[in-house]
Design a protein around this motif. Sequence first.
Motif, PDB file in Angstrom:
ATOM      1  N   PHE A  75     -25.801  32.422  38.586  1.00  0.00           N
ATOM      2  CA  PHE A  75     -24.835  32.352  37.484  1.00  0.00           C
ATOM      3  C   PHE A  75     -25.533  32.489  36.138  1.00  0.00           C
ATOM      4  O   PHE A  75     -25.011  33.142  35.237  1.00  0.00           O
ATOM      5  CB  PHE A  75     -24.063  31.035  37.547  1.00  0.00           C
ATOM      6  N   ARG A  76     -26.705  31.913  35.990  1.00  0.00           N
ATOM      7  CA  ARG A  76     -27.427  32.027  34.722  1.00  0.00           C
ATOM      8  C   ARG A  76     -27.856  33.460  34.444  1.00  0.00           C
ATOM      9  O   ARG A  76     -27.886  33.903  33.302  1.00  0.00           O
ATOM     10  CB  ARG A  76     -28.648  31.119  34.726  1.00  0.00           C
ATOM     11  N   ASN A  77     -28.191  34.193  35.483  1.00  0.00           N
ATOM     12  CA  ASN A  77     -28.657  35.570  35.291  1.00  0.00           C
ATOM     13  C   ASN A  77     -27.517  36.560  35.128  1.00  0.00           C
ATOM     14  O   ASN A  77     -27.616  37.494  34.329  1.00  0.00           O
ATOM     15  CB  ASN A  77     -29.541  36.002  36.462  1.00  0.00           C
ATOM     16  N   SER A  78     -26.449  36.373  35.894  1.00  0.00           N
ATOM     17  CA  SER A  78     -25.406  37.404  35.879  1.00  0.00           C
ATOM     18  C   SER A  78     -24.096  36.922  35.278  1.00  0.00           C
ATOM     19  O   SER A  78     -23.186  37.739  35.124  1.00  0.00           O
ATOM     20  CB  SER A  78     -25.154  37.894  37.302  1.00  0.00           C
ATOM     21  N   ARG A  79     -23.948  35.651  34.997  1.00  0.00           N
ATOM     22  CA  ARG A  79     -22.710  35.072  34.461  1.00  0.00           C
ATOM     23  C   ARG A  79     -21.518  35.333  35.364  1.00  0.00           C
ATOM     24  O   ARG A  79     -20.395  35.483  34.903  1.00  0.00           O
ATOM     25  CB  ARG A  79     -22.414  35.587  33.062  1.00  0.00           C
ATOM     26  N   ALA A  80     -21.757  35.411  36.665  1.00  0.00           N
ATOM     27  CA  ALA A  80     -20.674  35.611  37.621  1.00  0.00           C
ATOM     28  C   ALA A  80     -21.042  34.917  38.920  1.00  0.00           C
ATOM     29  O   ALA A  80     -22.224  34.770  39.244  1.00  0.00           O
ATOM     30  CB  ALA A  80     -20.450  37.085  37.868  1.00  0.00           C
TER      31      ALA A  80
END
Length: 106
Positions: free
Chosen positions: A88-93
């Motif tokens: 989630f931190r890397n792709s916001r999904a």
Amino acid sequence: MTFFNLKACLALAVILFAAGGFGVFLRRNMLQIFLSLEIMLNGVNIALVSLNRFLWPETQTGHYLYMLSIGVAAVEAAIGLSMLIAVFRNSRAVESSELRKLGDAS
């Protein structure tokens, strides 16, 4: 005759396992998939304890397996949630379809 017999407990275990299986195959959100896996694990735990209770009541093997399974589930939850937070931190999904894009970035 009590309500809690072997067939009722195994039916509950199968219902939980099937509900978790449907959640794993039908959901795209990684958190929902993770929770569905936990529901499947609880179905297996109910089957283990009920089989031990009704087939071999003099032994405690099912309870020991249940405690081992809970320990494994705790480790799996810690690792899975940390991986989910990192994604989630890397792709916001948290959608599973978005994870395919992680391989394309390199």
